[in-house]
Enzyme design. Structure first.
Site, PDB file in Angstrom:
ATOM      1  N   GLU A 113       0.826  -1.208   0.000  1.00  0.00           N
ATOM      2  CA  GLU A 113       0.000   0.000   0.000  1.00  0.00           C
ATOM      3  C   GLU A 113       0.859   1.256   0.000  1.00  0.00           C
ATOM      4  O   GLU A 113       1.932   1.278   0.602  1.00  0.00           O
ATOM      5  CB  GLU A 113      -0.915  -0.012   1.232  1.00  0.00           C
ATOM      6  CG  GLU A 113      -1.950  -1.123   1.132  1.00  0.00           C
ATOM      7  CD  GLU A 113      -2.770  -1.335   2.393  1.00  0.00           C
ATOM      8  OE1 GLU A 113      -3.863  -1.902   2.276  1.00  0.00           O
ATOM      9  OE2 GLU A 113      -2.321  -0.953   3.486  1.00  0.00           O
ATOM     10  N   CYS A 126       3.568   8.586   0.704  1.00  0.00           N
ATOM     11  CA  CYS A 126       4.112   7.673   1.707  1.00  0.00           C
ATOM     12  C   CYS A 126       4.305   6.310   1.034  1.00  0.00           C
ATOM     13  O   CYS A 126       3.337   5.694   0.583  1.00  0.00           O
ATOM     14  CB  CYS A 126       3.126   7.602   2.876  1.00  0.00           C
ATOM     15  SG  CYS A 126       3.615   6.431   4.132  1.00  0.00           S
ATOM     16  N   CYS A 133       6.634  -6.798   7.672  1.00  0.00           N
ATOM     17  CA  CYS A 133       7.761  -6.265   8.438  1.00  0.00           C
ATOM     18  C   CYS A 133       8.084  -7.223   9.570  1.00  0.00           C
ATOM     19  O   CYS A 133       7.190  -7.722  10.250  1.00  0.00           O
ATOM     20  CB  CYS A 133       7.414  -4.884   9.003  1.00  0.00           C
ATOM     21  SG  CYS A 133       8.826  -4.158   9.891  1.00  0.00           S
ATOM     22  N   CYS A 137       6.761  -4.286  15.998  1.00  0.00           N
ATOM     23  CA  CYS A 137       6.394  -3.264  16.984  1.00  0.00           C
ATOM     24  C   CYS A 137       4.936  -3.525  17.391  1.00  0.00           C
ATOM     25  O   CYS A 137       4.086  -3.780  16.538  1.00  0.00           O
ATOM     26  CB  CYS A 137       6.558  -1.863  16.408  1.00  0.00           C
ATOM     27  SG  CYS A 137       8.228  -1.560  15.810  1.00  0.00           S
ATOM     28  N   CYS A 140       1.740  -1.672  15.712  1.00  0.00           N
ATOM     29  CA  CYS A 140       1.729  -1.434  14.263  1.00  0.00           C
ATOM     30  C   CYS A 140       1.090  -2.588  13.494  1.00  0.00           C
ATOM     31  O   CYS A 140       1.451  -3.755  13.695  1.00  0.00           O
ATOM     32  CB  CYS A 140       3.179  -1.224  13.800  1.00  0.00           C
ATOM     33  SG  CYS A 140       3.350  -1.124  12.013  1.00  0.00           S
ATOM     34  N   CYS A 361      -0.545   6.401   9.744  1.00  0.00           N
ATOM     35  CA  CYS A 361       0.676   5.740  10.216  1.00  0.00           C
ATOM     36  C   CYS A 361       0.324   4.468  10.967  1.00  0.00           C
ATOM     37  O   CYS A 361      -0.490   4.485  11.878  1.00  0.00           O
ATOM     38  CB  CYS A 361       1.413   6.617  11.224  1.00  0.00           C
ATOM     39  SG  CYS A 361       2.164   8.039  10.506  1.00  0.00           S
TER      40      CYS A 361
HETATM   41  N1  SAH Z   1       9.461   0.993   9.746  1.00  0.00           N
HETATM   42  C1  SAH Z   1       9.615   2.390   9.786  1.00  0.00           C
HETATM   43  C2  SAH Z   1       8.692   3.143   8.836  1.00  0.00           C
HETATM   44  C3  SAH Z   1       7.275   2.680   8.749  1.00  0.00           C
HETATM   45  S1  SAH Z   1       6.246   2.971  10.134  1.00  0.00           S
HETATM   46  C4  SAH Z   1       9.492   2.905  11.192  1.00  0.00           C
HETATM   47  O1  SAH Z   1       9.097   2.128  12.065  1.00  0.00           O
HETATM   48  O2  SAH Z   1       9.837   4.057  11.409  1.00  0.00           O
HETATM   49  C5  SAH Z   1       5.938   4.732  10.009  1.00  0.00           C
HETATM   50  C6  SAH Z   1       5.614   5.400  11.347  1.00  0.00           C
HETATM   51  O3  SAH Z   1       4.308   5.020  11.823  1.00  0.00           O
HETATM   52  C7  SAH Z   1       6.579   5.011  12.467  1.00  0.00           C
HETATM   53  O4  SAH Z   1       6.974   6.129  13.213  1.00  0.00           O
HETATM   54  C8  SAH Z   1       5.731   4.096  13.310  1.00  0.00           C
HETATM   55  O5  SAH Z   1       6.219   3.967  14.590  1.00  0.00           O
HETATM   56  C9  SAH Z   1       4.391   4.759  13.206  1.00  0.00           C
HETATM   57  N2  SAH Z   1       3.270   3.922  13.633  1.00  0.00           N
HETATM   58  C10 SAH Z   1       3.179   2.569  13.598  1.00  0.00           C
HETATM   59  N3  SAH Z   1       2.002   2.155  14.091  1.00  0.00           N
HETATM   60  C11 SAH Z   1       1.326   3.269  14.471  1.00  0.00           C
HETATM   61  C12 SAH Z   1       0.033   3.496  15.043  1.00  0.00           C
HETATM   62  N4  SAH Z   1      -0.792   2.499  15.298  1.00  0.00           N
HETATM   63  N5  SAH Z   1      -0.327   4.768  15.298  1.00  0.00           N
HETATM   64  C13 SAH Z   1       0.500   5.809  15.008  1.00  0.00           C
HETATM   65  N6  SAH Z   1       1.702   5.659  14.433  1.00  0.00           N
HETATM   66  C14 SAH Z   1       2.135   4.400  14.170  1.00  0.00           C
HETATM   67 FE1  SF4 Z   2       7.888  -2.436  11.073  1.00  0.00          FE
HETATM   68 FE2  SF4 Z   2       5.700  -1.159  11.869  1.00  0.00          FE
HETATM   69 FE3  SF4 Z   2       7.793  -1.359  13.510  1.00  0.00          FE
HETATM   70 FE4  SF4 Z   2       7.950   0.240  11.357  1.00  0.00          FE
HETATM   71  S1  SF4 Z   2       6.557   0.474  13.100  1.00  0.00           S
HETATM   72  S2  SF4 Z   2       9.464  -1.261  12.056  1.00  0.00           S
HETATM   73  S3  SF4 Z   2       6.699  -0.938   9.885  1.00  0.00           S
HETATM   74  S4  SF4 Z   2       6.552  -3.065  12.746  1.00  0.00           S
END
Ligand code: SAH
Ligand code: SF4
Length: 373
Positions: A113, A126, A133, A137, A140, A361
Site C-alpha cells: 500500500e 508515503c 515487516c 512493533c 503497528c 501511520c
Molecule cells: N518501519 C519504519 C517506517 C514505517 S512505520 C518505522 O518504524 O519508522 C511509520 C511510522 O508510523 C513510524 O513512526 C511508526 O512507529 C508509526 N506507527 C506505527 N504504528 C502506528 C500506530 N498504530 N499509530 C501511530 N503511528 C504508528
Molecule cells: Fe515495522 Fe511497523 Fe515497527 Fe515500522 S513500526 S518497524 S513498519 S513493525
C-alpha cells in the site's frame, strides 16, 4: 495452483507454441542504464535518454506516447518491455480526496500500500519498502503481518511514479506540483538498505524524478548501524527515528528491536548523523494513553535528546483493532506537547490523515490481500 497456471499458459498460446518470454520492466532503470540497454539492443544510446526523459521527466506510462521515438521502435519496446510491474488492485479515498490509499498487487502475489496525502500547500507520498515487516512493533498493523519480502528499487520508484498521476496539474516537473516522499509505508526501509537507497537515488536524480533530497524522509525503527552508514556515505535525505519511549525497558516492550540496539547506541548513531549531515533529525513519538504520555515520560525524553538539533513529532496513536493501546485525550496530548515546547528545538503534534480509511501511520497491512480482506 501450478496446474491452473499451466492450463492458462496453454490456453493463451492455443496449446501449441512455447509461452512468450516475460517482458522486462524498464521502470527503475536510470538514464545511463537505459542508454546501455538501448546500445545492447542495437539502437543509438541517446534513445535511452529520451525514454528516461519520458518516464521520469514527464511521467508517461505508455511507449506509444513517446512521440520522438520512431514508430517501429515504439512497437518493439511494447513487445519486449513493460513500464512498471505493479497493478492497482484497490483504493480508498477520504470524501474530500485529500488522502488516498492505493493497494498494488506485486507480480509474485501479495499486496503493498502507498498513501497520497495533500493539504492546501503540500503533497506527500508515503511509500512502502517491504511487503510485511519483521520488527513486530506492538502498536503497528504492518508488524502483525510478520516478515515479508524486500521490495525491489523499481517497485519503490513505481509507487512514486504512479502517485504522481494523482497530483493536480501544475507547473512543476512533469507538469505537476512538487511533492515530498516519506518512507513510512509498510516495512523498515533501512533493513532493505540497498534497494531503498537505489530507489531514492533515482527519485532524487535531476535526470530522474528530480525530488530534492531535502524533500525525502527515511523513517527507521532505529537500526543504529545503518544510520551510521547513511551518514558516512554522505546521503542528504532527512532522517526520522521512531522513538516512542525514552526508557529502555519500556521501549523494549513496545519495540523488540530495542534489545538489539538500545537507546544509548541508537542516540550515538543519531548524533553522528546530525553532525555529518548538518540536518535536523525528527523523532517520532506515538502517544499511548497511560503508557508513555505522562510528564515524567516527557521529562525523560527531554533529557535523552538534550543538545541535539531535533524535532519531536508527536503522533496520537491510530487504532489498529482490538488491543491494549489507547489514544490519549486531547488534553493529555496538549499537556505533553506544552511540556516539551520550551525545552526542545521543535515540536509538532501530527494527527495522521486518513485514519477513517486505514491510511494513517501504522495502519497499513495489505488489507486488500486475498483471504485477509
Ligand atoms: N518501519 C519504519 C517506517 C514505517 S512505520 C518505522 O518504524 O519508522 C511509520 C511510522 O508510523 C513510524 O513512526 C511508526 O512507529 C508509526 N506507527 C506505527 N504504528 C502506528 C500506530 N498504530 N499509530 C501511530 N503511528 C504508528
Ligand atoms: Fe515495522 Fe511497523 Fe515497527 Fe515500522 S513500526 S518497524 S513498519 S513493525
Amino acid at each position: 495452483m501450478i496446474v491452473k497456471s499451466e492450463t492458462l499458459a496453454k490456453a493463451e498460446n492455443g496449446g501449441s507454441s512455447p509461452p512468450a518470454e516475460p517482458r522486462e520492466n524498464l521502470l527503475g532503470l536510470s538514464a545511463p542504464e537505459l542508454e546501455k540497454l538501448f546500445f545492447a539492443l542495437g539502437e543509438k544510446p541517446y534513445r535511452g535518454r529520451q525514454v528516461a526523459e519520458w518516464l521520469y521527466g514527464r511521467g508517461v506510462d505508455a511507449f506509444a506516447a513517446m512521440t520522438n521515438l520512431p514508430a517501429p521502435l515504439r512497437a518493439t519496446l511494447d513487445e519486449r518491455f513493460t513500464i512498471g510491474s505493479l497493478s492497482e488492485k484497490a483504493r480508498r479515498e477520504t470524501p474530500d480526496r485529500r488522502t488516498r490509499k492505493v493497494a498494488y498487487a506485486l507480480p509474485d502475489g501479495g499486496v503493498i500500500e502507498s498513501v497520497y496525502m495533500s493539504t492546501s500547500s503540500r503533497y506527500t507520498f508515503c511509500l512502502s519498502s517491504q511487503h510485511g515487516c519483521a520488527f513486530g512493533c506492538r502498536f503497528c498493523a504492518t508488524g502483525r503481518m510478520g516478515r515479508g519480502r524486500h521490495l525491489a528499487a523499481s517497485e519503490i520508484v513505481e509507487q512514486a511514479f504512479r502517485l504522481r498521476n494523482e497530483l493536480p496539474k501544475g507547473t512543476g516537473a512533469a507538469g505537476r506540483p512538487d511533492y515530498n516522499v516519506v518512507m513510512m509505508g509498510m516495512g523498515e526501509p533501512l533493513e532493505n538498505y540497498d534497494e531503498v537507497l537505489a530507489a531514492l537515488g533515482l527519485l532524487s536524480d535531476p535526470h530522474g524524478m528530480a525530488v530534492p533530497p531535502k524533500r525525502i524522509t527515511i523513517s527507521t525503527v532505529g537500526l543504529a548501524p545503518q544510520i551510521m552508514r547513511l551518514a558516512d556515505q554522505g546521503h542528504r535525505y532527512r532522517l526520522a527515528v521512531s522513538l516512542h519511549s525514552a526508557d529502555d525497558t519500556q521501549r523494549s516492550k513496545l519495540m523488540p528491536v530495542n534489545r538489539r540496539f538500545p537507546l544509548e547506541q541508537l542516540m550515538r548513531a543519531v548524533r553522528h548523523h546530525v553532525e555529518k549531515t548538518g540536518r535536523r533529525v525528527t523523532f517520532e513519538y506515538i502517544l499511548l494513553e497511560e503508557l508513555n504520555d505522562a510528564i515524567a515520560d516527557a521529562s525523560k525524553l527531554v533529557r535523552l535528546v538534550s543538545q541535539l538539533n531535533c524535532k519531536i513529532n508527536l503522533i496520537p496513536y491510530n487504532p489498529i483493532g482490538p488491543g491494549k493501546f489507547k489514544r490519549p485525550s486531547p488534553e493529555r496530548i496538549e499537556r505533553f506537547a506544552d511540556y516539551l515546547r520550551p525545552r526542545v528545538p521543535a515540536v509538532t503534534v501530527r494527527y495522521s490523515q486518513g485514519v477513517e480509511i486505514g491510511a494513517a501511520c501504522g495502519q497499513l497491512a495489505g488489507e486488500e490481500e486475498p483471504g485477509t480482506g
